[in-house]
Structures are given as structure tokens and as C-alpha cells.
Design an enzyme around this catalytic site. Structure first.
Site, mmCIF file in Angstrom:
data_model
loop_
_atom_site.group_PDB
_atom_site.id
_atom_site.type_symbol
_atom_site.label_atom_id
_atom_site.label_comp_id
_atom_site.label_asym_id
_atom_site.label_seq_id
_atom_site.Cartn_x
_atom_site.Cartn_y
_atom_site.Cartn_z
ATOM 1 N N SER A 149 0.857 -1.182 0.000
ATOM 2 C CA SER A 149 0.000 0.000 0.000
ATOM 3 C C SER A 149 0.894 1.234 0.000
ATOM 4 O O SER A 149 1.676 1.433 0.930
ATOM 5 C CB SER A 149 -0.894 -0.032 1.251
ATOM 6 O OG SER A 149 -1.624 1.166 1.376
ATOM 7 N N LYS A 175 -1.151 -0.953 -4.385
ATOM 8 C CA LYS A 175 -2.326 -0.126 -4.059
ATOM 9 C C LYS A 175 -1.835 1.284 -3.844
ATOM 10 O O LYS A 175 -0.833 1.492 -3.149
ATOM 11 C CB LYS A 175 -2.992 -0.676 -2.793
ATOM 12 C CG LYS A 175 -3.899 0.285 -2.043
ATOM 13 C CD LYS A 175 -4.716 -0.447 -0.998
ATOM 14 C CE LYS A 175 -4.803 0.323 0.318
ATOM 15 N NZ LYS A 175 -5.566 -0.420 1.351
ATOM 16 N N LYS A 177 -2.853 5.195 -2.532
ATOM 17 C CA LYS A 177 -3.814 6.027 -1.819
ATOM 18 C C LYS A 177 -4.159 7.216 -2.712
ATOM 19 O O LYS A 177 -3.270 7.770 -3.383
ATOM 20 C CB LYS A 177 -3.184 6.517 -0.508
ATOM 21 C CG LYS A 177 -2.911 5.400 0.481
ATOM 22 C CD LYS A 177 -4.200 4.860 1.058
ATOM 23 C CE LYS A 177 -3.946 3.898 2.216
ATOM 24 N NZ LYS A 177 -5.206 3.440 2.828
ATOM 25 N N ASP A 202 -7.184 3.374 -3.134
ATOM 26 C CA ASP A 202 -7.902 3.455 -1.848
ATOM 27 C C ASP A 202 -8.101 4.929 -1.495
ATOM 28 O O ASP A 202 -7.128 5.667 -1.309
ATOM 29 C CB ASP A 202 -7.083 2.754 -0.752
ATOM 30 C CG ASP A 202 -7.830 2.669 0.581
ATOM 31 O OD1 ASP A 202 -8.978 3.159 0.664
ATOM 32 O OD2 ASP A 202 -7.249 2.117 1.547
ATOM 33 N N GLU A 227 -11.245 1.158 -3.544
ATOM 34 C CA GLU A 227 -11.522 0.901 -2.128
ATOM 35 C C GLU A 227 -12.099 2.134 -1.435
ATOM 36 O O GLU A 227 -11.537 3.235 -1.532
ATOM 37 C CB GLU A 227 -10.210 0.462 -1.453
ATOM 38 C CG GLU A 227 -10.342 0.070 0.016
ATOM 39 C CD GLU A 227 -9.017 -0.434 0.594
ATOM 40 O OE1 GLU A 227 -8.073 -0.685 -0.186
ATOM 41 O OE2 GLU A 227 -8.926 -0.553 1.824
ATOM 42 N N ASP A 252 -13.987 -1.036 2.946
ATOM 43 C CA ASP A 252 -13.083 -1.213 4.089
ATOM 44 C C ASP A 252 -13.795 -0.614 5.307
ATOM 45 O O ASP A 252 -14.518 -1.324 6.030
ATOM 46 C CB ASP A 252 -11.738 -0.513 3.778
ATOM 47 C CG ASP A 252 -10.749 -0.469 4.937
ATOM 48 O OD1 ASP A 252 -11.097 -0.884 6.056
ATOM 49 O OD2 ASP A 252 -9.598 0.008 4.738
ATOM 50 N N LYS A 276 -10.387 -6.684 7.710
ATOM 51 C CA LYS A 276 -9.399 -6.405 8.753
ATOM 52 C C LYS A 276 -10.030 -6.955 10.029
ATOM 53 O O LYS A 276 -11.104 -6.481 10.437
ATOM 54 C CB LYS A 276 -9.168 -4.898 8.915
ATOM 55 C CG LYS A 276 -8.458 -4.233 7.742
ATOM 56 C CD LYS A 276 -8.302 -2.735 7.961
ATOM 57 C CE LYS A 276 -7.628 -2.088 6.754
ATOM 58 N NZ LYS A 276 -7.673 -0.608 6.820
ATOM 59 N N GLY A 304 -4.554 -4.090 5.997
ATOM 60 C CA GLY A 304 -3.514 -3.907 6.999
ATOM 61 C C GLY A 304 -3.667 -2.581 7.709
ATOM 62 O O GLY A 304 -4.358 -1.668 7.224
#
Ligand code: OSB
Ligand code: MG
Length: 383
Positions: A149, A175, A177, A202, A227, A252, A276, A304
Site C-alpha cells: 500500500s 495499491k 492512496k 484506496d 476501495e 473497508d 481487517k 492492513g
């Protein structure tokens, strides 16, 4: 501790926890981690040690210093653990995780606090029985496929270079952000630089339904998933958004329990779920969501929270369940920390996987000297 095996799913011994310790720790990250809700330079969390019959089980409560990801913080989790969960746990006989969770039913919400203590109990059960957590949960295989990530970077060029380095290390899935202003163009730059990679984004709840055009603009980038674009507590608007894009929406933040997962799927608010254990109240609840999704053919993957080696060991065991068909946000120790509180460090294999621990319980050893050094506050309960 009496080793009385029950015919429950998890074959746990009857157990009485005599003492629990909490450690509020702060560990410097190898690099600041920026998301749409803020920048983290030091990872704060709570490490839980639960003692029974000469054994110690370790857990990690992943609440952060700030309530940016969810409402819990290190201080709220400490309060809930110290004043409610620990008193409801110490000295009580229980023979499986559901009966322990039932003792906590008077505490609404606060899944991160519950999950941290639950993890320590799983570790205790595994150590008492000589079984790895993977076996207790029903996982399989010796390694799991992972990804990395990547936090928000100052420029598109910096992002592409950061990703080039992670790909060179061997991460098979990236991934990134995103946040308003650093979204479509950033994702497009990465896709143009690396046309073939497994790529996902995400947003950590940075958008509203009115921003659907921005989300639609990423629909042709061949992303694995988008996400949590909308509100941290939303399921309704995500259903409206999912109807407008062919890329799967993955939730998420919005999924706090097996019921939330069912509601989201029945409303078609997402096609993939990030599991998670912390966010849903613990490993037990995480397995339930896995089972629900698997029965419906919905892919899941393990999210995570910049865990230490303790939480990472738990994530690896969980991610080895058969429904985790997408690579998890579980990276090697050196992606997060120069020095970790648990041994051995987790390494990335050349096939883009990380080994699932095989020792009893979490299968890691806590380095007490390092733990003490990063501890800001300590609590001891029971005797
Ligand atoms: O939204 O998945 C997230 C880290 C902290 C809080 C929220 C998230 C994340 C990550 C990092 O994406 C995942 C990791 O531990 O590598
Ligand atoms: Mg996320």
C-alpha cells in the site's frame, strides 16, 4: 489451565486469564505514510499481553493516535480495555472465543479494542495446544500472496518512482492512496508507466456521491478495485456508485461486522470486501465474514493497519483462508519498520508471497527489550 477440548469449531481449552498487561507503544515508520485523512510518521498502538497458566498470549490493538481512520484512538481503546473488557475477562472461565466475546456483549462498538484482546487469547489458545493460529482458523498453505500500500506522494513522478522500487523488490500488486486533486491523474500516470501490473486505489472515504464523475474517470484504468471511495459509515451511496462503474467497489471502513458485510452485499454496495480483523471486532468475526463471502462467491483480501510483527503474524494466518483470493496489504517488515518488536522479521519471497508462521499461536517471539524501549505507557491488571 485445563486442556479440556470441546466440540466447538475452535477446540479450545477451558482457560482462566490471570493477568493482562497493556503497552502503549510508538514506533517510527521507515517513511511517513500519507492517506486522505492524514500523515503518520510514528505508529502508535497498544500491545496486549494475556497471561494464563505460565503462558503469555500477545495481541495488537491497531487503534492509532488520531481518530482519522475510525473513531477509536489509542486512548479510547485503553479506556475500553482497562475499564470494561479486561475486568470482564480476568478470572472468568471460558472455553472458546464466542463465550469470551459474550462476556463483552455489554460493550457496544469499539471493535479495535475488542480485537486486540481477542488476538491475545487466540495466541494463548494456540500456544496451549501447540497449534499455529493458521490451523485454529482453518487456513491452508505455507505462504500467501501479498501487495504493498503506497501512501500519497508529492508528485506523479515521485509516485511512479516509488512504485518502480516496490516492483523491483518483488511486490506483485500495488495499491495507491488517492484523495481529491491526487486521484485520476496519479492513477493514470501509474497505469501508463506500468500497463500490466495489478493496481488498485484506496480513497479512505474522501469523496461524496456527487464526485461520481471523478470515480467514473478511473473506470477505464483496469483497476482491480476502488476501495472505500465514499463515507466511512456509508453503504447506501456506495450502492448507487457501484451501479455506475464496472470496476468493483471494495469496502473497508464501512464494514464493522458480519451483518454489515451481508447488508453491503445484499444492497450491491460492493463486489469485494477488505477484511481487517480489527475493524470487525476480532479474528472470529473476520472468519465469519470470510465464510459468508466465500459462500456467495465474493472475493476478499486481508487489509492492513501498519501492524507490528504481532499483528502481521495474525494477518498472515487469516489471509491463508481459502476465500482470500486477492493479495493482501501485508508487506515485509522492512516496508514499515527498521526495528520490530517481534522476531523473526517477515520477508518477501521471490514469488511475491510471505510465509505464514508455523509456530504455536501467532508463531512470533516478542523482543522484550525493544518492546520496553518503544513503550510510552504501561498498565498491569490482575495478579
Ligand atoms: O485504509 O487500508 C487502509 C493503513 C492505516 C489505516 C488504513 C489503511 C492503511 C493501509 C496500509 O492502507 C496497509 C498496510 O498495513 O500495509
Ligand atoms: Mg483501506
Amino acid at each position: 489451565m485445563l486442556l479440556r477440548l470441546l466440540t466447538s469449531d475452535f477446540h479450545s481449552p477451558l482457560m482462566i486469564i490471570e493477568q493482562i498487561e497493556l503497552y502503549h507503544i510508538s514506533m517510527p515508520l521507515v517513511a511517513p505514510f500519507e492517506t486522505s485523512f492524514g500523515v503518520e510518521t510514528d505508529r502508535e498502538c497498544i500491545i496486549v499481553a494475556a497471561h494464563a497458566d505460565g503462558l503469555t498470549g500477545w495481541g495488537e490493538c491497531v487503534a492509532s493516535a488520531d481518530p482519522g481512520y475510525c473513531y477509536e484512538t489509542v486512548k479510547t481503546a485503553w479506556h475500553i480495555l482497562e475499564d470494561f473488557l479486561i475486568p470482564a475477562t480476568l478470572g472468568r472461565e471460558f472455553d472458546d472465543i464466542p463465550s469470551l466475546a459474550a462476556a463483552w456483549s455489554g460493550v457496544r462498538g469499539h471493535p479495535l479494542a475488542k480485537a486486540g484482546l481477542q488476538m491475545a487469547v487466540w495466541d494463548l489458545i494456540g500456544r496451549a495446544q501447540g497449534l499455529p493460529l493458521q490451523k485454529l482458523l482453518g487456513g491452508q498453505g505455507d505462504r500467501v500472496r501479498v501487495g504493498v500500500s503506497v501512501g500519497i506522494q508529492p508528485s506523479r513522478e515521485a509516485l511512479v518512482e516509488r512504485i518502480r522500487a516496490y516492483l523491483a523488490e518483488g511486490y506483485p500488486r500495488i495499491k495507491i492512496k488517492i484523495k481529491p486533486g491526487k486521484d485520476v491523474e496519479y492513477a493514470r500516470a501509474v497505469r501508463e508507466a506500468f500497463p500490466e501490473i495489478l493496481l488498485q486505489v484506496d480513497a479512505n472515504s474522501a469523496y461524496r456521491l456527487e464526485d461520481a464523475p471523478t470515480i467514473r474517470a478511473m473506470d477505464d484504468l483496469n483497476l482491480l478495485l476502488i476501495e472505500q471511495p465514499l463515507g466511512y459509515d456509508d453503504i447506501f451511496d456506495h450502492a448507487k456508485l457501484q451501479a455506475q462503474v464496472k470496476t468493483p467497489i471494495c469496502l473497508d471502513e464501512s464494514i464493522h461486522s458480519p451483518d454489515h458485510a451481508r447488508w453491503a452485499l445484499e444492497l450491491s454496495a460492493c463486489r469485494i470486501i477488505n477484511i481487517k480483523a480489527a475493524r470487525v471486532g476480532g479474528l472470529y468475526e473476520a472468519v465469519q465474514i470470510h465464510d459468508l463471502c466465500r459462500a456467495r462467491g465474493v472475493p476478499v483480501w486481508c487489509g492492513g493497519m501498519l501492524e507490528t510483527g504481532i499483528g502481521r503474524a495474525s494477518n498472515l494466518a487469516l489471509a491463508s483462508l481459502p476465500g482470500f483470493t486477492l493479495p493482501g496489504d501485508i508487506s515485509a517488515t522492512n516496508r514499515y519498520y527498521h526495528e520490530d518488536i517481534a522476531d523473526p522479521p517477515f520477508m518477501l519471497n521471490s514469488d511475491g508471497t510471505i510465509n505464514v508462521p508455523t509456530g504455536p499461536g501467532l508463531g512470533v517471539r516478542v523482543r522484550m527489550g525493544v518492546l520496553e524501549r518503544v513503550t510510552k505507557r504501561k498498565g498491569k491488571y490482575g495478579n
